[in-house]
Design an enzyme around this catalytic site. Sequence first.
Site, PDB file in Angstrom:
ATOM      1  N   GLU A 413      32.658 -36.697  31.099  1.00  0.00           N
ATOM      2  CA  GLU A 413      33.913 -36.078  31.490  1.00  0.00           C
ATOM      3  C   GLU A 413      33.779 -34.782  31.793  1.00  0.00           C
ATOM      4  O   GLU A 413      34.488 -33.743  31.424  1.00  0.00           O
ATOM      5  CB  GLU A 413      34.757 -36.106  30.049  1.00  0.00           C
ATOM      6  CG  GLU A 413      35.650 -37.313  29.735  1.00  0.00           C
ATOM      7  CD  GLU A 413      36.765 -37.838  30.562  1.00  0.00           C
ATOM      8  OE1 GLU A 413      37.214 -36.925  31.442  1.00  0.00           O
ATOM      9  OE2 GLU A 413      37.055 -39.027  30.235  1.00  0.00           O
ATOM     10  N   GLU A 483      33.068 -46.712  27.612  1.00  0.00           N
ATOM     11  CA  GLU A 483      33.695 -46.596  26.459  1.00  0.00           C
ATOM     12  C   GLU A 483      35.035 -47.566  26.682  1.00  0.00           C
ATOM     13  O   GLU A 483      35.575 -47.726  27.773  1.00  0.00           O
ATOM     14  CB  GLU A 483      34.374 -45.162  26.522  1.00  0.00           C
ATOM     15  CG  GLU A 483      33.440 -43.991  26.145  1.00  0.00           C
ATOM     16  CD  GLU A 483      34.073 -42.574  26.081  1.00  0.00           C
ATOM     17  OE1 GLU A 483      35.217 -42.489  25.939  1.00  0.00           O
ATOM     18  OE2 GLU A 483      33.399 -41.622  26.226  1.00  0.00           O
TER      19      GLU A 483
HETATM   20  C1  IPT Z   1      37.238 -40.089  26.122  1.00  0.00           C
HETATM   21  C2  IPT Z   1      36.005 -39.416  25.982  1.00  0.00           C
HETATM   22  O1  IPT Z   1      34.856 -39.385  26.826  1.00  0.00           O
HETATM   23  C3  IPT Z   1      35.629 -39.404  24.389  1.00  0.00           C
HETATM   24  O2  IPT Z   1      34.736 -38.334  24.175  1.00  0.00           O
HETATM   25  C4  IPT Z   1      36.507 -39.541  23.432  1.00  0.00           C
HETATM   26  O3  IPT Z   1      37.355 -38.198  23.554  1.00  0.00           O
HETATM   27  C5  IPT Z   1      37.615 -40.547  23.989  1.00  0.00           C
HETATM   28  O4  IPT Z   1      38.169 -40.331  25.113  1.00  0.00           O
HETATM   29  C6  IPT Z   1      38.736 -40.680  22.776  1.00  0.00           C
HETATM   30  O5  IPT Z   1      38.361 -40.785  21.600  1.00  0.00           O
HETATM   31  S1  IPT Z   1      37.937 -39.366  27.493  1.00  0.00           S
HETATM   32  C7  IPT Z   1      39.747 -39.861  27.511  1.00  0.00           C
HETATM   33  C8  IPT Z   1      40.389 -38.951  28.561  1.00  0.00           C
HETATM   34  C9  IPT Z   1      39.746 -41.440  27.886  1.00  0.00           C
END
Ligand code: IPT
Length: 959
Positions: A413, A483
Site C-alpha cells: 500500500e 490479502e
Molecule cells: C489492507 C492492508 O494492506 C492491510 O495492511 C490491512 O490494513 C488490511 O487492509 C485491513 O485489515 S489495505 C485496505 C485498504 C484494503
Amino acid sequence: MSLRTTTAYVEDVSPGSGALPPRAWYASSDARSLSLNGNWRFRLSDTADAEDDSFAARGYDAGDWAQVTVPGHWVLQGHGSPVYTNHLYPFPVDPPRVPTENPTGDHLRVFDLPADWPEDGAAVLRFDGVESCARIWLNGTELGEFKGSRLPHEFTVGHLLKTVGNVLAVRVHQWSAGSYLEDQDQWWLPGIFRDVTLLHRPAGSVRDFFVHASYDHLSGTGTLRVDSDVAGRVTVPELGVDVATGEPVTVPVEPWTAETPRLYDGVLATGGERVPLRIGFRTVELSDGLIKVNGRPLLFKGVNRHEWHPRRGRALDLATMREDVLLMKRHNINAVRTSHYPPHPAFLDLCDEYGLWVIDECDLETHGFTEQGWRDNPVDDDRWTPALLDRAARMVERDKNHPSVVIWSLGNEAGTGRGLTAMAEWIHGRDGSRLVHYEGDPNCRDTDVYSRMYARHAEVERIGRGLDGGPHRRRELPFILCEYAHAMGNGPGGLADYQRLFEAHDRLQGGFVWEWIDHGIAHPELGYAYGGDFGEELHDGNFVCDGLLFPDRRPSPGLVEYKKVIEPVTVTADGPAGTVRITNRYDFADLSALAFPWSYEVEGETVDRGTLPVPALAPGESAEVELPAAPAGAPAGEAHWTIRAVLASGTSWAPRDHVVAWGQIPVSARRVPYVAATARPAPGDGVITLGPAVFDARTGALRRIGEAAVTGLRLDVWRATTDNDDGAAWQSDLRYGLLWRKLGLHRMRHRLDAVEVGEDALTVRTRVAPAARELGLSTVYRWTSDADRVRLTVSTVPDGDWSVPLPRLGIRFGLSAADLVQWYGGGPGEAYPDTRAASAVGRWQSTVDDLQTPYVRPQENGARIDVRWAELGGLRIEGDPAFHLTARRWTTEQLDAAAHRSDLVPGDTVWVNLDHGQHGIGSQSCGPAPLPRYHLRAEPAEFSFVFSPSAATGTTATG
Ligand code: IPT
C-alpha cells in the site's frame, strides 16, 4: 546554532550514517558472540532533543533511570502508551518533518566482555530491529544513526571495546522521517524490539555470502555455488561436496519444497570462521504464465503474518515463532506473506526447516498518503529513493540464503512511483532466482505476479478465465490474492468459494488470508485492548483484531474453517455407489505419509471402524477406492461414513494420527420427528396444558415443559452484529448492521393478535414489527402434542418492503438452568452458512460457556449448524428441519452492547436461539459481502421444533 541541528538526522530522508553495508544473516558460527539482550537502563523524554546535552556529554549517569527489557517496546513496559491507526498517520503529514512531541527513549547498557573474548580487536555490534530511529554511542564515541525499523544494522566496534565497563547508549525516537515509510496497519510501538548482539569477527571471517542452490527436475540434480567475499571452502558431507567458494557443483539431490523441506547441512569455512549452512535445492521460475517451483506450479494456501504477542508486541521470542509455524503446519497452511516487513530472521530459519513458502516483504508502506491523493508520496520522490533502496538491500541481503523465500515483495500500500521501480530493478539485478511482488500497481510494471487484495469472487473468477483485460503485461502474469478473507471477528465467510475458484483455474495461484493473529494487547481490566483503549486521539478501534488466531494464539473458528477448506486431500462421493474418491491436492508430495482410517456412524455413534487402503497417489491424482460393506446389524437411523487422512507417523510438526483432512459421506437420510396431534389443549386456572407443556392462558406464552421453566419464547430476527455485518466504513452498501438498525430489527415489537384453543392445537397469532416502519412479519405459533412431546410449528410471512436480508430467523427463549449441552448435528465448532466447511455431523457436547467464541470485541458467535436434536436445561429439542443452535448466559442485546469481553456478565438465565436460518457472514469488514446464495431473504417460512423433557437434567457438565 539552532537547537534543531543536533537532531536533524531524525527528519533526514536518508537511511542513516555509520552502519556497515547489509549482508547475510546467520545465527551461529564458531565466532564468538555476546547477546546484549536483557535489562537496560531507560529514560523517556518528550522530545527528540530534550536531553541532548546530558546524554553522551555527561558521562552517562543513569542513576535515577528506570529499567526496560530489551528486546521490547517501552510503551508496553509502563512508559507512555501504544497508538493504533490503520492507515492514517498519527501526526501531521508534512514529510519528512515529524512532531515536536516525539517520545524519545534513551537506553543504556553497561557490559563486560567474557573472560575468553578473543584478544584481536575486530567486532561488530548488530541491531536486528529498532523502531523507528536510533542513534548509537559506545564508550562515548558516536557510531551513527539509522532508520528502517524491521531491518538489521551493524556497526564496527572492535576498536572501542574494553574488557570491562563498556557503556552502550542507544537513543530511540518514536517518530522520524522513516515513520512515513512505515505506515503499516498496526500498533505504533517504539523501542529496541529485536536482539542486540556483539559479534566477534576473527581475521579472515566471512562478511557476506550467497548460497545459490537450484534444482533441475529433469535430471534430479541440484547445483550449488556459494559466493563469498572472503574465499573459502564449502562442504556438504551428505552429498560428498567439497568445493571452493564461487565454484559450482552439480550432484543428485532431493529438492526442497514447502511440502518436503529437505535441507542439507553444510559448512562454509574461511580462514577465520566456520559458518553452518542449511541448503535447500529449489528453482523458482515464471513459466507458461505460472509461478513454478522445480518445474511444477504451486498453489499458495497462505496467511499474512504480522509479528504479534499480546504482552510483548513485536518482540517475539523463538518459542512464539515456532508456535506460529507449528500452528500453520497443523492447519494445512503452506505459505506466509511477511506482512508488511521482514520478520525476525529466525522465523525464516523455521520456515526453511518445517516447510513454508515465503513472500518476504520489505519494510515499506506509505498508505496515509492516499488521504491526499498520493501527493508527496515518498515512493515517487527521488529524494527518498536511497532510503527505499537501502530497505530493499537490507531485506534481500539479510534473507537471500533461505530456500523458503520464493518471492520478494516491495512493500504494501505505497501507491506507485519511481522509487518502487528502482527497488524492483535493484532486486531483479541482485537476485534473479526469485520473483518480485507488489500489489499496489495495477499495471504490474515492476512485478512478476499480478496481485490483488480483497477482490470479489466474481472478479477472481474473471481473472482466472483470463477475461479481466488490463494492460498487456498484466494479462501474461499469474494471479494471487496477497490479502483476502478478512478474518476480523466472526468469519471470514466465503473461503470455500474462493478455494473452488483457485482450484478450477490454473492462473489463480492461491492467496493469503488477512491475517494470522489478532493484535489485541493483554489488559488487566478489559481482557484484550484494541485501538482507542489507550486514549488515542485518532484510532481505528478493533480493526487491529482481524486474525485467525485470538491474541493468546488459540485458533479461532476461522482457522479451523481454513484448515478444512485448504486440506491437501479431498474425500468425495462422486463416483459409483460404494466407492469414495480420494484426491491428492498436494503440489509435490504423494500420499505415502498418510493413513486413511474410516468409521461408520449411525446417529453420530460409531458402529464400526477400520482403515481404507489408499494408493500413494501422486500430486494431482485421484482414485476411486471401494468402501467396505456397511456393517451388518447396524442400528437403524441416519448413517455416515467418515474418512480421515491422518499422519501415518509423527513428523517434526505434528504427532502420528494428526488429522490432515477428512470427508463425510451420507449413507441414509435422517427421519424427521413425527408427533401425532393426539393430546388436547386443556385450559384451567389461568393456564393451558398441552402434553408436557404449560402456557399462559391469556397470552399463549409458554411457561414450562416438564420440569423446565421457559421464559420469553418468541420469534427472533436479531443478532449481535458482527464486524462483518457492520462492514468497513467505505462499503456503505454492505453495512448490513447499519441497515438492520435503521429498520429497527434490533427492537422488534410483538403484537398479540389471537390465542386460539382448538381441538388438537393451541395457536397464537402475532405480528412482529419495529416501531416507525410498515414492514413486519406475521407470525403464527402452532402447538400440538402426543402427550409426551410438544411440537411447535412457526409460520412467518413477511409483509412490507423487505429489500434487506434478515440477520437470523428463529425462536429465542430463556431457561432458568442449563450447563451441559449435548447435540447431534454439525460440530464441534461454530458454523454459519458460509463458514461451515469444518462442521462435521456427529454427537457433540459442550458446556454453555464453552459454546462461546471469545471474539475480542464481543459479537454474534457460537452457533452450531445442522443440529438434528439437542439436549440442555432438562429439555430435548428435535428440529424439523435441522436448526442452528446458540446458547449463552446473556441476551443478544447485552452481547451487542459489549465492547470488550469484560462487559459480558453472566445472568441467571441461559438464552437459547433455535434458528431456521442465519444470514451469511462474508468478510465485508474489508472485503466482499456474503455471496447471494448465503443471504437470508425475508420470505414466507415454516419450521418446527419438538420439545420434550429430557431424561438428564442437564444442569451440570460431566465428562
Ligand atoms: C489492507 C492492508 O494492506 C492491510 O495492511 C490491512 O490494513 C488490511 O487492509 C485491513 O485489515 S489495505 C485496505 C485498504 C484494503
